[in-house]
Design a protein around this motif. Structure first.
Motif, PDB file in Angstrom:
ATOM      1  N   SER A  22     -18.977 -36.462  53.012  1.00 49.30           N
ATOM      2  CA  SER A  22     -19.309 -34.564  53.477  1.00 49.30           C
ATOM      3  C   SER A  22     -17.527 -34.611  53.076  1.00 49.30           C
ATOM      4  O   SER A  22     -17.975 -32.931  52.959  1.00 49.30           O
ATOM      5  CB  SER A  22     -19.876 -34.404  54.569  1.00 49.30           C
ATOM      6  OG  SER A  22     -18.723 -34.335  55.242  1.00 49.30           O
ATOM      7  N   ALA A  23     -16.366 -34.707  53.376  1.00 51.36           N
ATOM      8  CA  ALA A  23     -15.413 -34.164  52.636  1.00 51.36           C
ATOM      9  C   ALA A  23     -14.752 -34.128  51.605  1.00 51.36           C
ATOM     10  O   ALA A  23     -13.491 -33.516  50.978  1.00 51.36           O
ATOM     11  CB  ALA A  23     -14.560 -34.015  53.496  1.00 51.36           C
ATOM     12  N   ARG A  70     -10.152 -33.126  56.878  1.00 52.13           N
ATOM     13  CA  ARG A  70     -10.283 -31.442  56.598  1.00 52.13           C
ATOM     14  C   ARG A  70      -9.677 -30.433  56.601  1.00 52.13           C
ATOM     15  O   ARG A  70     -10.306 -29.982  56.403  1.00 52.13           O
ATOM     16  CB  ARG A  70     -11.308 -31.814  57.889  1.00 52.13           C
ATOM     17  CG  ARG A  70     -12.678 -32.122  58.134  1.00 52.13           C
ATOM     18  CD  ARG A  70     -13.564 -32.235  58.828  1.00 52.13           C
ATOM     19  NE  ARG A  70     -15.087 -32.704  58.913  1.00 52.13           N
ATOM     20  CZ  ARG A  70     -15.639 -34.167  59.566  1.00 52.13           C
ATOM     21  NH1 ARG A  70     -15.141 -33.718  61.007  1.00 52.13           N
ATOM     22  NH2 ARG A  70     -16.970 -34.249  59.763  1.00 52.13           N
ATOM     23  N   ASP A  86     -11.245 -27.491  55.371  1.00 53.12           N
ATOM     24  CA  ASP A  86     -12.530 -27.262  55.843  1.00 53.12           C
ATOM     25  C   ASP A  86     -12.588 -27.198  57.927  1.00 53.12           C
ATOM     26  O   ASP A  86     -13.358 -27.441  58.478  1.00 53.12           O
ATOM     27  CB  ASP A  86     -13.039 -28.662  55.429  1.00 53.12           C
ATOM     28  CG  ASP A  86     -14.503 -28.759  56.149  1.00 53.12           C
ATOM     29  OD1 ASP A  86     -15.465 -27.622  54.999  1.00 53.12           O
ATOM     30  OD2 ASP A  86     -16.250 -29.954  56.041  1.00 53.12           O
ATOM     31  N   HIS A  87     -11.457 -27.041  57.288  1.00 50.03           N
ATOM     32  CA  HIS A  87     -10.879 -26.948  59.729  1.00 50.03           C
ATOM     33  C   HIS A  87     -11.620 -25.482  60.264  1.00 50.03           C
ATOM     34  O   HIS A  87     -11.283 -25.229  61.426  1.00 50.03           O
ATOM     35  CB  HIS A  87      -9.492 -27.707  59.581  1.00 50.03           C
ATOM     36  CG  HIS A  87      -8.106 -26.346  59.123  1.00 50.03           C
ATOM     37  ND1 HIS A  87      -8.841 -26.550  58.317  1.00 50.03           N
ATOM     38  CD2 HIS A  87      -7.878 -25.955  59.891  1.00 50.03           C
ATOM     39  CE1 HIS A  87      -7.504 -25.736  57.573  1.00 50.03           C
ATOM     40  NE2 HIS A  87      -7.266 -25.114  58.802  1.00 50.03           N
ATOM     41  N   ALA A  93     -16.868 -28.920  51.247  1.00 55.22           N
ATOM     42  CA  ALA A  93     -15.125 -29.665  50.927  1.00 55.22           C
ATOM     43  C   ALA A  93     -15.191 -30.066  50.080  1.00 55.22           C
ATOM     44  O   ALA A  93     -14.053 -30.144  49.473  1.00 55.22           O
ATOM     45  CB  ALA A  93     -14.494 -30.451  51.934  1.00 55.22           C
ATOM     46  N   ARG A  94     -16.189 -30.968  49.432  1.00 54.08           N
ATOM     47  CA  ARG A  94     -16.690 -31.850  48.455  1.00 54.08           C
ATOM     48  C   ARG A  94     -16.167 -31.758  47.584  1.00 54.08           C
ATOM     49  O   ARG A  94     -16.168 -32.058  45.980  1.00 54.08           O
ATOM     50  CB  ARG A  94     -17.124 -33.263  48.637  1.00 54.08           C
ATOM     51  CG  ARG A  94     -18.725 -32.451  47.801  1.00 54.08           C
ATOM     52  CD  ARG A  94     -19.769 -33.593  48.378  1.00 54.08           C
ATOM     53  NE  ARG A  94     -21.347 -33.102  48.006  1.00 54.08           N
ATOM     54  CZ  ARG A  94     -22.227 -33.508  49.150  1.00 54.08           C
ATOM     55  NH1 ARG A  94     -22.042 -33.316  49.949  1.00 54.08           N
ATOM     56  NH2 ARG A  94     -22.903 -33.530  48.306  1.00 54.08           N
TER      57      ARG A  94
END
Length: 723
Positions: A39-40, A72, A77-78, A598-599
């Motif tokens: 997912s990331a 992440r 993505d954090h 994220a990806r």
């Protein structure tokens, strides 16, 4: 047990340390870990998945938690990315229409009606006084609900995480690689080295520490561990004092020296005394740093230690009480007298300075005999010069034959840049060719025999990292001057910042330039839509963090260059904010998804430089119609407030032209020299890898490489630079 420095290994090497036990049945936990990583935009290698599957589920879960947090954060993505316009990139209104809507809402609000009317009567309205402007009018959950799930595409980024050894071994290997680097590290690298040095102070140490900043970090750790520091210049001692005070070991920014412990004072004074006693001429190194040495003397109280008289001489020289003659002053005397050959002979005592002065010396020559003497002196000292200097001079000479009228781009160690006309006379082409050949031969001599050389063609246009200051920390970041392909229909920039103490407004903008570097148009908070591009809306306050986006359909861009900028409109600078970073994503049409996925992130770069305008990179359309990114990593001084793309577009265009038109020394140059020593050279086509050991140089490590292979990727590209 999870090692506290495991995340450093993961960030720097894309390797995940794997403990030896306890053994168990962790297949389910490992598969869940792999799915969460995807997912990331990350994935476990086949080997890593198998090794994790043989551990207990509890152990895998502990590893997964730390690793997921790390990756992440690597791609941004954090944090929660909530744009001003909930439906972005859909539903972005015309700029004037949006502003009018904000005014109407202010007039409908009893609390703001009177003030808004007064502004309208005066002929101008301050957008920041309108309640609906600058703050998202929806929650993060509302935004998520308005977007469909991202549809997977073949072009989505997948970064493979590989299996590492025991954490202690991986941490030690990373420490040795950073500490023994042949090129300076960036700010993030020095910070990580500081953490590693504290942990590794009693373990194996690098055979050589060629970079002085690294030595200062290691010396601070040695003193903390009760060991003698490694000092051979007075500047080493000054850098160590800066490290002990938590200051700047590069000596670029002033350090406020703290009160030092008696043991630290003794170590510093004893080090100064030993250096000067062994080589009195090294007192001359004090003069470029007079003021820092004066301030350090106030903390060290050298008069209290009469047994170290040479240390007292250092501070006397800084105050001007002791006269010292520098090598540079003697060289300048000879040049003023027209004796360039004599200046070159004198500089052979300092080989690095001689090579860095070559341009000046050759222009000062009065005839062929002088030029011959200067070139011959340079050839003699080549074996004594670091590989980084060899390549830096080689890069410099490529642009000194007068074949181009481009201006000079000056970038200091902190990333501040400006452009000036090049008024220097060109160097004689025959001298340039002779020196270039000698530099290449010396570089080739130092390179290892690579055996089977396997090269990913996409890395050939990456600039050599001759300084850690030529790039920033982050993910997918390449050195200044690098070219990398941009494959995708939709290009989306993002910036995120979180203020520390006061209201802070960053503005993401994109400037479109024609082939002659003239402005075509721009996207910003003053121009929300242009040519199928859209801005996500202006956010003017970030106590909990804020994000802005720009979405572009590359096929609709009319110009040749797209330049993303981050302007500081008000508030804290990039180095004052609690967090600030820039990045870009690539998507295919119809993928949908949230504004931040994220990806799809290809690059995330920390914004931690001087100035009030950041230029991370430029996108350029080639003659073949394909888009590429050229990396800038520069900052403009700008104005204290109200920086806007409209106001700085001329300066930006000049700087972009200077960097774009400069042909940087790239990996292609070194791989060409390496290939001459290789048993075989293969350009990797992305499929199967050879069975035996190889020296692989590419953007990402492929799966299936022989365990004895030498692997060079952007994360350790400095390993290519010969010592």
């Amino acid at each position: 047990m999870v090692h506290p420095l495991e995340s450093l290994v993961l960030r720097h090497t894309r390797r995940l340390p794997v403990p030896d036990g306890p053994a168990g049945r962790g297949e389910a936990a490992a598969r869940q870990f792999d799915i969460a990583l995807m997912s990331a935009g990350f994935k476990l290698s086949t080997e890593l998945l198998e090794r994790l599957s043989g551990l207990s589920g509890v152990t895998v879960a502990a590893i997964a938690r730390r690793a997921l947090d790390c990756v992440r954060a690597m791609v941004g993505d954090h944090v929660r990315h909530n744009p001003y316009f909930r439906d972005f990139p859909a539903g972005v209104p015309d700029t004037a229409e949006f502003w009018a809507r904000c005014v109407r809402q202010a007039l409908a609000d009893d609390a703001t009606r009177e003030g808004t009317l007064a502004q309208l009567n005066a002929g101008a309205v301050d957008l920041l006084t309108l309640p609906a402007y600058g703050t998202p009018q929806h929650s993060y959950g509302d935004m998520l609900g308005a977007h469909e799930e991202l549809i997977a595409a073949a072009g989505d980024r997948v970064t493979v995480l590989h299996a590492g050894g025991p954490a202690k071994d991986e941490v030690t290997a990373l420490y040795l690689a950073l500490a023994g680097s042949a090129t300076p590290l960036g700010d993030d690298g020095l910070r990580d080295l500081r953490a590693l040095a504290r942990y590794c102070a009693d373990g194996p140490q690098p055979e050589e520490i060629p970079v002085r900043e690294n030595r200062a970090v290691l010396n601070a750790a040695r003193i903390a561990a009760g060991r003698e520091p490694l000092l051979d210049t007075v500047t080493d001692v000054l850098r160590l004092a800066c490290a002990l005070s938590g200051g700047d070991v590069t000596l670029t920014a002033p350090t406020r020296f703290r009160s030092l412990r008696r043991s630290e004072r003794r170590a510093l004074l004893a080090g100064l005394d030993a250096v000067v006693a062994a080589a009195p001429a090294k007192l001359a190194d004090v003069l470029p740093y007079r003021e820092p040495f004066k301030r350090l003397g106030e903390r060290l109280h050298p008069h209290e230690y009469p047994r170290w008289p040479h240390a007292a001489d250092v501070f006397a020289a800084a105050r001007g009480d002791k006269q010292v003659r520098t090598l540079e002053s003697r060289v300048e005397e000879l040049l003023a007298a027209g004796d360039a050959a004599g200046a070159a002979r004198l500089l052979t005592a300092a080989p690095g300075k001689l090579l860095r002065s070559l341009d000046h010396l050759l222009r000062a020559c009065r005839g062929e005999d002088d030029r011959e003497a200067v070139v011959a002196a340079a050839e003699r000292v080549l074996p004594k010069v670091s590989g980084r200097v060899l390549l830096s001079v080689r890069d410099h000479l490529r642009h000194r034959t007068g074949e181009s009228d481009r201006g000079r781009v000056f970038v200091n160690r902190r990333g501040h840049a400006h452009v000036a006309a090049d008024t220097r006379a060109p160097l004689p082409p025959e001298d340039v060719r002779r020196l270039a050949a000698a530099l290449d031969e010396e570089t080739r001599r130092r390179l290892p025999e690579p055996g089977h050389l396997l090269i990913d063609p996409d890395i050939l246009d990456v600039a050599l990292p001759l300084s850690g200051k030529a790039a920033t920390g982050g993910f997918g970041v390449l050195p200044r001057g690098s070219l990398s392909p941009v494959d995708g229909e939709l290009l989306r920039f993002f910036v995120h910042w979180k203020q520390t103490a006061r209201r802070t407004d960053y503005d993401l903008s994109a400037l479109m330039l024609d082939a002659d570097y003239t402005t075509d148009c721009w996207l910003s908070y003053t121009a929300l839509t242009q040519f199928e591009g859209a801005h996500s809306g202006d956010i003017t306050d970030a106590p909990d963090g804020a994000s802005e986006f720009i979405d572009l359909r590359l096929g609709a861009v009319r110009g040749t260059f797209v330049v993303p900028l981050v302007n500081i409109y008000s508030g804290e600078g990039f180095e004052e904010a609690e967090e600030s970073f820039f990045g870009f994503m690539l998507r295919e049409a119809g993928q949908q998804g949230r504004p931040f996925e994220a990806r799809t992130v290809r690059m995330k770069s920390e914004l931690r430089g001087p100035g009030r305008v950041a230029l991370p990179l430029v996108f350029l359309r080639g003659d073949d119609g394909r888009w590429r990114a050229k990396w800038l990593h520069v900052y403009l001084r700008g104005t204290p407030s109200a920086n806007r793309v409209e106001d700085n577009r001329v300066t930006v265009a000049a700087l972009v032209r200077g960097v774009v038109e400069r042909d940087h020394l790239t990996v292609r140059h070194l791989t060409g020299l390496l290939a001459e020593r290789a048993a075989a050279t293969t350009l990797w086509d992305g499929t199967a890898v050879p069975d035996g050991p190889v020296t692989y140089i590419g953007l990402e490590r492929p799966e299936g490489l022989h365990p004895d292979s030498v692997v060079v990727t952007p994360e350790n590209l400095r390993a290519l630079i010969p010592a």
